[in-house]
Each structure stands twice: as structure tokens, then as C-alpha cells.
Design a protein around this motif. Structure first.
Motif, short mmCIF file in Angstrom:
data_model
loop_
_atom_site.label_atom_id
_atom_site.label_comp_id
_atom_site.label_asym_id
_atom_site.label_seq_id
_atom_site.Cartn_x
_atom_site.Cartn_y
_atom_site.Cartn_z
N GLY A 148 0.54 -1.15 -0.30
CA GLY A 148 -0.47 0.28 0.12
C GLY A 148 0.36 1.18 -0.46
N HIS A 149 0.69 2.23 -0.42
CA HIS A 149 0.62 3.79 -0.73
C HIS A 149 -0.07 4.65 0.42
CE1 HIS A 149 0.44 2.73 -4.81
NE2 HIS A 149 0.13 4.33 -4.61
N ALA A 150 0.11 5.92 0.52
CA ALA A 150 -0.75 6.67 1.06
C ALA A 150 -1.74 6.15 1.52
CB ALA A 150 -1.05 7.63 -0.67
N GLY A 151 -1.48 5.40 3.04
CA GLY A 151 -1.78 5.22 3.64
C GLY A 151 -2.63 3.18 3.23
N CYS A 152 -2.88 2.42 4.57
CA CYS A 152 -3.15 1.25 4.19
C CYS A 152 -4.89 1.12 3.55
CB CYS A 152 -2.80 1.14 5.15
SG CYS A 152 -3.78 1.25 7.16
N ALA A 153 -5.51 1.93 3.76
CA ALA A 153 -6.85 1.16 3.44
C ALA A 153 -7.07 1.14 1.89
CB ALA A 153 -7.35 2.82 3.24
N CYS A 154 -6.40 1.07 0.89
CA CYS A 154 -6.71 0.72 0.16
C CYS A 154 -5.66 -0.88 -0.37
CB CYS A 154 -6.03 1.42 -1.09
SG CYS A 154 -6.00 0.90 -3.14
N ALA A 155 -4.99 -1.01 0.43
CA ALA A 155 -4.35 -2.60 0.89
C ALA A 155 -4.57 -2.97 1.26
CB ALA A 155 -2.79 -2.47 1.20
N GLN A 156 -5.54 -2.77 2.37
CA GLN A 156 -6.91 -3.41 3.22
C GLN A 156 -7.72 -4.09 2.43
OE1 GLN A 156 -6.22 -4.61 6.07
NE2 GLN A 156 -8.19 -5.62 5.97
N ALA A 157 -8.36 -3.10 1.88
CA ALA A 157 -9.54 -3.74 1.45
C ALA A 157 -9.48 -5.41 -0.15
CB ALA A 157 -10.49 -2.22 0.36
N VAL A 158 -7.83 -4.74 -1.01
CA VAL A 158 -7.96 -5.38 -1.72
C VAL A 158 -7.49 -7.14 -1.36
CG1 VAL A 158 -6.11 -6.10 -3.54
CG2 VAL A 158 -6.74 -3.56 -3.59
N GLU A 160 -8.58 -7.85 1.25
CA GLU A 160 -9.44 -9.21 2.11
C GLU A 160 -10.69 -9.68 -0.01
OE1 GLU A 160 -13.05 -6.30 4.32
OE2 GLU A 160 -11.01 -5.83 5.79
N ARG A 161 -10.68 -8.55 -0.52
CA ARG A 161 -11.60 -8.87 -1.60
C ARG A 161 -11.61 -9.35 -2.65
NH1 ARG A 161 -14.60 -2.94 -2.50
NH2 ARG A 161 -16.56 -3.97 -3.42
N GLN A 194 -11.28 -21.10 1.64
CA GLN A 194 -10.56 -21.56 3.09
C GLN A 194 -8.99 -20.34 3.28
OE1 GLN A 194 -9.45 -25.29 3.85
NE2 GLN A 194 -8.56 -24.99 6.12
N TRP A 195 -9.37 -19.28 4.10
CA TRP A 195 -8.55 -18.64 4.28
C TRP A 195 -6.81 -18.81 5.36
CZ3 TRP A 195 -7.72 -13.78 2.00
CH2 TRP A 195 -8.72 -13.36 0.93
N HIS A 196 -5.78 -18.86 5.40
CA HIS A 196 -4.60 -18.79 6.06
C HIS A 196 -4.32 -17.74 6.63
CE1 HIS A 196 -5.66 -23.12 4.24
NE2 HIS A 196 -4.88 -22.90 2.68
N LYS A 197 -5.02 -16.94 7.37
CA LYS A 197 -4.61 -15.67 8.19
C LYS A 197 -3.10 -15.50 9.09
CE LYS A 197 -6.85 -13.15 5.10
NZ LYS A 197 -6.51 -12.03 5.35
N HIS A 198 -2.51 -15.12 9.00
CA HIS A 198 -1.79 -15.09 11.00
C HIS A 198 -3.48 -13.85 11.70
CE1 HIS A 198 0.62 -12.33 13.88
NE2 HIS A 198 0.85 -13.59 13.80
N PRO A 199 -3.31 -14.30 12.71
CA PRO A 199 -4.05 -13.66 13.61
C PRO A 199 -4.14 -11.78 13.70
CG PRO A 199 -3.18 -15.03 14.82
CD PRO A 199 -2.18 -15.33 13.87
N VAL A 200 -3.31 -11.52 13.66
CA VAL A 200 -3.54 -9.65 12.87
C VAL A 200 -4.44 -9.62 11.35
CG1 VAL A 200 -1.40 -9.78 14.97
CG2 VAL A 200 -1.29 -9.74 12.62
N ASP A 201 -4.01 -9.93 10.77
CA ASP A 201 -4.97 -10.01 9.02
C ASP A 201 -6.52 -9.88 9.39
OD1 ASP A 201 -2.07 -9.90 8.58
OD2 ASP A 201 -1.90 -11.96 7.91
N TYR A 202 -6.63 -8.77 9.51
CA TYR A 202 -7.68 -8.96 10.11
C TYR A 202 -9.15 -8.60 8.46
CZ TYR A 202 -7.50 -3.82 10.00
OH TYR A 202 -7.40 -2.20 9.23
N PHE A 203 -10.76 -8.92 8.88
CA PHE A 203 -11.37 -8.45 8.05
C PHE A 203 -12.21 -7.11 8.39
CE2 PHE A 203 -10.62 -12.76 6.28
CZ PHE A 203 -10.68 -12.61 4.98
#
Length: 541
Positions: A148-158, A160-161, A194-203
Motif C-alpha cells: 500500500g501507499h498513501a495509507g493502508c486503506a486500499c491495501a486492506q480492502a484489496v 479482503e476482496r 478457506q483462508w490461511h491468515k495470521h491472527p492480526v490479518d483482519y477483515f
């Protein structure tokens, strides 16, 4: 430490000279500290390395100083922290995650043994993301790294989706109809991933319904196409990237009656993210890349030596074909302005990305959306200006470049990583480090000094480091963690310098971003037995 004067002038006009001085002094102090303590200085003195990379992607130096307050820095000598080995390990292992593909009747029938991933932040909050999931309605596994750049919002949305869009695009008509009927009639919907996520990788729970509605519209349109053919993987990956980016743009334009979601939609759209995705189905490996993250294959020859095979291309000014593509999409009158100082419109380093509507929407549309948006959005620095020489948008695309590779017995692992890693280590070195870690060969090889003249004392030090390396290898069960340890703490001889590692991980936040980017790594280990069996069956048939 040369800075283009056009980047400095806005800072001086805004009366920020004292802050520039303080930050420069802190940087200079740290350079001297590093050079005396661990005999190292930054190798690249370009502006991109001197100042926080995530901010310089926008090319606006004043953003760097927006969060500094002079009263907090009464001296030009920064405070540095000497971390103990347990503290170093705690930092390096905080975000590590490992997944092993389950066996059936004592056998692993997948071409993947498992994967290791890790993440080392420099930004706060971290702007990188990583994802991994097994597709339940089609075959294969999806893995990605997102920068991500200019913040984490876009990276977070991508994060998840995107995998849901890819999973839907890979479904046949019959399965799509089954899912749509279940949703329409309130029945049980088939799980897609079936997701394989670290506990801090949230939705994000707040945005989940909005995300689902957009995804449903996508599969309804796929149903309306009435195609009975099995979806093509390259086409599915390409369409999924483009469709998600289009949905991000439309959601921001339409807005939302929920003030939080409205603000979130705009944050996602005005920030940006580059993405590298791997889709692995048996011996079929597809890489879909948008931006400057990278996928590299670790190949082992019969004599045991390692080599790197790059499966993606960086979409930036170092890629001549990408430069030509960008220029060809705009009038010749813009040839000198569309790419300037190796940046898109002199601001953005990657030439492909999700979000970043600053480089996609018309100026009129940007003004209308911002004027009707929440007040707090205007506090975001990236919304306060328009790119220079902005005449024929869009200048940016999220369309991925998709490559295909058929896995061979000699292909042992795949490294997916954001550009923060590739800036620290060469691809061949990365493959060697991972290959030797997985096989244990690095504990048996003779010491190499790479042409350096070394004293007897230095050689003694290298032998002591060899001893320490054995314990280090034992510490790092996760290969991604082992790679991060080398990226941050490796000296000129290829050995881990524990003092340097301690100093680099103990940097204050504002200095850490001057010396490295967020680093996210996923290492996928392949099942050579299954891949060998595949080729044997072909030969027999």
C-alpha cells in the motif's frame, strides 16, 4: 544527500525550515552512528532512500514533516536502542505465519508442501498486506503480497476482496447459478475460500455487506454472459483485477448513507496498492502482477546450485516497455510530462496500481466527490492537490500482467515479496539464502570472503559467525523470517551481523522509514515428489 529543489520549496514556503533542519540532523547523526558502530551507510543516496518511501511515492516532501513537532526534538542526537537477541527474535517473529498442506492417508497429493510468510513494518501502521487461501469450489491455492501507499486503506480492502473476485471468475455457470439461487432463496451458500491468515490479518465487519453486494453483482453479470466454457485462468485473473478496481472507484463515487463507510470508501479510493498474486493448481503456476512487487522462482540444478527465475515484471520507470506503454496512451504533447523524474506525472513510482483515483478520475469528478465527502477527508494530504500536467486521464491502470509457468522437478520454491525486500537483497542472493536454509547446505559450505582482503581477526570473526549461524538457523524455523534476518542484518560477507541487526530493528519509527520500506515475504515450498509423478505419468501415457 541531494534533494531536488522543487521538492524543498513547498516546505520552505510553509515555514517548515526548522523541521527540515531537525530531521536532516537526526538523519546525519544516525549515519555517523551507523558508520562508527557497524561500518555501514545507506548504499543508495537517492531521494527515495533518504526520505520515507511511501510518502515520496507521492513526491511531496512536506508530507514527511507534517507529523514532526519541533518541541519533541530538543537535541539533534537521536535515541537508539541496543536490542538483546531475544528482543530481536521477538520483533522478527511477531508476524510470522506457516501453513502445511494437510496429508490424506499419510500422503500429500498437492504440488505445494506449504508456505511461510512474514512481515516487518517500517510504517506505522504497516501499509503492506499478505493473503493466502485455498479455493474450495475450484482447484488450486491463491497467495499474494500487497504493497500500500498513501495509507493502508486500499491495501486492506484489496486483501479482503480480490481473492473472492478471482474465485468467482474461475467458477463455471452451473456453480454460479447454484450460489445465486442459494442467496436469492436464503439457502446455504457454498463457501468459496478457506483462508490461511495470521491472527492480526483482519477483515472489516462494517464493510462486509457492501463488499458482498458488489461481488454478487459481479457473479450475476458472469451468469448473464451464458458461457458454458471452462473459465480461462489468465482471463479470470485479468478481469478480477480490473473489476475490483472499478468497483472501488464506483463505490467512492456513489457514496454511502453510513458516514463511516462513506469515509472508508473514499480513503480506499484515494490511497493505492500494488499487488502480486500467485495461483497454483497442480503444476500450473500463474502470476498476476500490478505494480512493483515481485515473484521469483528458486531453481535447483543437479549439482545443487541455486538460480533465480523471475516470473513478474516491475511496472515502473526501469521497465522500458512499461514506459512506452504509458506514453503510447497519451498525446505526444505529453511525452515529456507523463513520466518525469522516473515517476508518473512526477509523483507516483508504480505505473500500475489499485485505487489512486487521483491518477484516474477527471479533476471535475475529484472536486465533486471531495466537496460532497466528509470533512475529515480534507485532512488527508493526498486529497489536497491535483497532479501536475493532468490533461488526459486515466494515467493509471490496475490491469495485471499475467505470466504462466509449468512447474518442473527442479522448481523448489516461490518467493513473493513487496519491493521493500528486493531493494535490500538481489534476487539471486534471496534464492540462495532460502535454498540453503531449506536444505541446510549453508552449515557445510566453506567460508567465502568474496574477494575482500581480510585480516586474521576478521577471519576469526567470520568463523565465530559460522558458529552463531547454526543457532540462528535453528531459531528460524520460518524461511521468510530467516530471509528478513538477512535483509536487515546481513554484512558484506553474507553473514548476520547481530549488532547491525539490533541497531536497525531498534531504530525510532521516523528514522526506520528513511532506511527501508515495509517488507512482506511469502515463501511457497513445492512438492517435488508430486511434480515428478506428474511428469512420469505423462511419459508413461
Amino acid at each position: 544527500m541531494l534533494v531536488p529543489i522543487q521538492l524543498v520549496f513547498p516546505v520552505l514556503r510553509n515555514g517548515e525550515l526548522s523541521r527540515v533542519y531537525v530531521t536532516a540532523c537526526r538523519h546525519h547523526s544516525f549515519q555517523n552512528y551507523l558508520s562508527t558502530q557497524i561500518s555501514w551507510q545507506p548504499a543508495d543516496r537517492s531521494v527515495r532512500k533518504i526520505f520515507p518511501r511511501s510518502l515520496l511515492k507521492w513526491g511531496k516532501l512536506e508530507y514527511l514533516f507534517g507529523h514532526f513537532h519541533l518541541r519533541n526534538y530538543r537535541t539533534t542526537v537521536a535515541q537508539f536502542y541496543n536490542l538483546t537477541p531475544p528482543q530481536v527474535n521477538s520483533i522478527l517473529k511477531a508476524n510470522e505465519f506457516s501453513f502445511k498442506v494437510p496429508e490424506f492417508d499419510g500422503k500429500n497429493v498437492s504440488s505445494i508442501l506449504g508456505f511461510d510468510s512474514n512481515q516487518l513494518p517500517s510504517n506505522s501502521p504497516v501499509e503492506d498486506r499478505r493473503c493466502a487461501a485455498t479455493s474450495l469450489q475450484t482447484r488450486g491455492m491463491l497467495l499474494s503480497v500487497i504493497d500500500g501507499h498513501a495509507g493502508c486503506a486500499c491495501a486492506q480492502a484489496v486483501s479482503e476482496r480480490l481473492f473472492y473476485y478471482i474465485a468467482v471468475a474461475l467458477l463455471n455457470q452451473e456453480t454460479l447459478l447454484e450460489i445465486e439461487n442459494a442467496v436469492e432463496n436464503g439457502g446455504v451458500v457454498l463457501p468459496l475460500l478457506q483462508w490461511h491468515k495470521h491472527p492480526v490479518d483482519y477483515f472489516s465487519k462494517e464493510a462486509s455487506k457492501m463488499y458482498f453486494d458488489s461481488l454478487r453483482t459481479y457473479w450475476q453479470e458472469l451468469i448473464d454472459l451464458h458461457t458454458e466454457e471452462t473459465p480461462d485462468t489468465i482471463e479470470a485473473l485479468t478481469n478480477s483485477f480490473k473489476r475490483l478496481d472499478n468497483d472501488i472507484s464506483l463505490e467512492a463515487q456513489v457514496g454511502n448513507s453510513n458516514s463511516f463507510l462513506n469515509y472508508w470508501q473514499l480513503r480506499v479510493a484515494f490511497s493505492g496498492a500494488t499487488v502480486c498474486v500467485a495461483h497454483i493448481d497442480g503444476v500450473d503456476l500463474h502470476i498476476a502482477n500490478t505494480g512493483d512487487s515481485r515473484a521469483v522462482l528458486g531453481v535447483q540444478a543437479e549439482d545443487g546450485t541455486w538460480s533465480a527465475l523471475t516470473l513478474s515484471n516491475d511496472h515502473n520507470a526501469q521497465n522500458e516497455s512499461e514506459v512506452e506503454r504509458v506514453k503510447s496512451e497519451h498525446p505526444k504533447s505529453e511525452a515529456k510530462s507523463v513520466i518525469k523524474q522516473d515517476r508518473l506525472l512526477s509523483l507516483l513510482m508504480p505505473f500500475r496500481a489499485f485505487g489512486d483515483v487521483k491518477f484516474k478520475w477527471s479533476i471535475d469528478l475529484q472536486k465533486r466527490v471531495l466537496e460532497s465527502g466528509p470533512e475529515m477527508l480534507n485532512e488527508n494530504e493526498c486529497t489536497k492537490f491535483f497532479p501536475p500536467n493532468y490533461h488526459t486521464p486515466p494515467y493509471l491502470t490496475a490491469q495485471p500482467e499475467v505470466t504462466y509457468h509449468k512447474l518442473r522437478p527442479q522448481d523448489k520454491f516461490l518467493v513473493l515479496a513487496t519491493d521493500g525486500l528486493w531493494e535490500m537483497l538481489h534476487r539471486e542472493e534471496i534464492v540462495r539464502i532460502i535454498g540453503e536454509h531449506l536444505t541446510g547446505v549453508h552449515l557445510q559450505q566453506p567460508i567465502s570472503v568474496g574477494g575482500y582482503k581480510v585480516t586474521l581477526g576478521q577471519m576469526h570473526g567470520l568463523l565465530m559467525e559460522r558458529r552463531d549461524r547454526i543457532s540462528s538457523a535453528f531459531e528460524d524455523q520460518n524461511s521468510a523470517t530467516h530471509l528478513l534476518r538477512h535483509a536487515v542484518g546481513q554484512n558484506e560477507f553474507g553473514a548476520i551481523d547481530h549488532e547491525r541487526l539490533s541497531k536497525m530493528l531498534g531504530l525510532p519509527e521516523e528514522l526506520a522509514r528513511m532506511y527501508r520500506d515495509d517488507i512482506t515475504v511469502t515463501v511457497v515450498q513445492f512438492n517435488s515428489h508430486v511434480i515428478n509423478t506428474h511428469y512420469k505419468h505423462i511419459a508413461e501415457s
